[in-house]
Design an enzyme around this catalytic site. Structure first.
Site, PDB file in Angstrom:
ATOM      1  N   ARG A  56       2.307 -12.848   1.144  1.00 36.43           N
ATOM      2  CA  ARG A  56       3.552 -12.778   0.375  1.00 36.43           C
ATOM      3  C   ARG A  56       4.796 -12.789   1.254  1.00 36.43           C
ATOM      4  NH1 ARG A  56       2.494 -10.621  -4.781  1.00 36.43           N
ATOM      5  NH2 ARG A  56       4.683 -11.059  -5.194  1.00 36.43           N
TER       6      ARG A  56
ATOM      7  N   ARG B  74      17.339  17.073  -9.447  1.00 39.30           N
ATOM      8  CA  ARG B  74      17.492  15.646  -9.781  1.00 39.30           C
ATOM      9  C   ARG B  74      17.526  15.466 -11.289  1.00 39.30           C
ATOM     10  NH1 ARG B  74      19.193  14.054  -4.889  1.00 39.30           N
ATOM     11  NH2 ARG B  74      17.958  15.194  -3.357  1.00 39.30           N
TER      12      ARG B  74
ATOM     13  N   PRO C 249       0.813  -1.199   0.000  1.00 39.93           N
ATOM     14  CA  PRO C 249       0.000   0.000   0.000  1.00 39.93           C
ATOM     15  C   PRO C 249       0.858   1.266   0.000  1.00 39.93           C
ATOM     16  CG  PRO C 249       0.151  -0.858   2.210  1.00 39.93           C
ATOM     17  CD  PRO C 249       0.947  -1.786   1.333  1.00 39.93           C
ATOM     18  N   GLU C 250       0.238   2.381  -0.332  1.00 40.95           N
ATOM     19  CA  GLU C 250       0.948   3.657  -0.330  1.00 40.95           C
ATOM     20  C   GLU C 250       0.459   4.497   0.861  1.00 40.95           C
ATOM     21  OE1 GLU C 250       0.945   5.302  -4.341  1.00 40.95           O
ATOM     22  OE2 GLU C 250       0.702   3.301  -5.175  1.00 40.95           O
TER      23      GLU C 250
ATOM     24  N   HIS D 269      -1.435 -17.985   7.080  1.00 39.89           N
ATOM     25  CA  HIS D 269      -0.533 -16.872   6.779  1.00 39.89           C
ATOM     26  C   HIS D 269      -0.488 -15.823   7.891  1.00 39.89           C
ATOM     27  CE1 HIS D 269      -0.338 -18.582   2.800  1.00 39.89           C
ATOM     28  NE2 HIS D 269      -1.620 -18.385   2.604  1.00 39.89           N
TER      29      HIS D 269
END
Ligand SMILES: [Zn+2]
Length: 300
Positions: free
Chosen positions: A112, A155, A2-3, A93
């Site tokens: 995962r 950058r 997630p962000e 899990h």
């Protein structure tokens, strides 16, 4: 995934669910989730008796703040927390369980197995990996256009990888970078150091707006994200770019294209976000109509 918006949503729901609870014992069944300390038995015993006082967030990391200790937790691809009564069966899990004195459990599941936990003395978390090198927090008042310009303007990479770099600005991942760049009408491959002042201003505002709206919607449920209470976020219905390859741009109607930028699947509108590099760049630039498979770009 997630962000920032999804982690912020988990932070808020966990705050409601576990603040005030006292840890009675801890069970770790997958040692590699625990990155610090090395000794899993020490991890389990150090937490005993501690009260959860608050849940913080730094970038995409949760900070579970206790009396004297802080647990830094990263969900990576599919990690999730849930609160259960101890009598409820433990789902497959489930790798770490915090048993509370009130008979409930905070359970960490991770299909995962990419998630991480680091335990620190309070305050030490900011002086060590993984938090030490993190950049600006885009939803704090300190994220002004001046500091954004200072961090990003020189950058030499393309703008999309620059925005994904957590050492510059934290919390943006593949979904929200595509959304913010569309909102700012900037091509994802635009060289960062040639952004105009106006583009920087638009981008700064777009980052804040996109993340704020996503937090308000409880994050986006792409793949398996759910918040700490098992609820889906709703922002996926508001995404204008991500996951909409071939669909019409909501602004101009042109089909949305998908390409790969810095190894990540990238959605953009070639009309609203025209490429503004040098003419050489324009000649070299090839947007593959095939793009890559949907979902291949979804990484933490
Ligand atoms: Zn468009």
């Amino acid at each position: 995934m997630p962000e920032l918006p999804e982690v912020e949503t988990v932070r808020r729901t966990l705050t409601e669910l576990v603040v005030g609870k006292q840890i009675e014992s801890v069970t770790v069944s997958l040692p590699r989730i625990i990155q610090r300390p090395d000794d899993i038995r020490r991890f389990e015993t150090e937490l005993i008796g501690h009260h959860i006082q608050a849940i913080g967030r730094r970038g995409k990391f949760l900070r579970i703040i206790m009396d004297g200790l802080v647990l830094v937790s990263h969900l990576r691809m599919e990690g999730r927390y849930g609160v259960y009564n101890r009598s409820e069966p433990v789902e497959k899990h489930t790798h770490v369980i915090f048993h509370f004195t009130d008979g409930t459990d905070l359970r960490y599941r991770d299909v995962r197995q990419f998630g991480t936990m680091h335990l620190f003395r309070a305050g030490d978390e900011f002086k060590n990996k993984p938090l030490i090198k993190l950049g600006l927090e885009p939803l704090e008042d300190s994220f002004t256009v001046e500091v954004f310009r200072e961090v990003i303007a020189k950058r030499t990479t393309k703008i999309k990888p620059a925005l994904l770099n957590q050492e510059y600005v934290v919390g943006l991942g593949n979904i929200y970078v595509d959304e913010a760049l569309f909102e700012a009408r900037i091509h994802p491959e635009h060289p960062t150091n040639t952004l105009t002042e106006n583009e920087l201003l638009r981008l700064h505002e777009a980052i804040i707006n996109t993340l704020t709206h996503a937090v308000e919607a409880g994050g986006s449920s792409i793949k398996s994200y759910v918040n700490g209470q098992g609820e889906m976020g709703m922002f996926q219905h508001s995404l204008k770019m991500y996951g909409r390859k071939g669909e019409s741009c909501l602004e101009c109607g042109h089909p949305i294209e998908k390409t790969v930028v810095g190894g990540r699947g990238t959605h953009f509108c070639p009309v609203c976000q025209p490429f503004a590099g040098t003419s050489d760049d324009k000649l070299k630039r090839k947007i593959s109509p095939r793009g890559s498979n949907v979902g291949s770009g979804v990484k933490g």
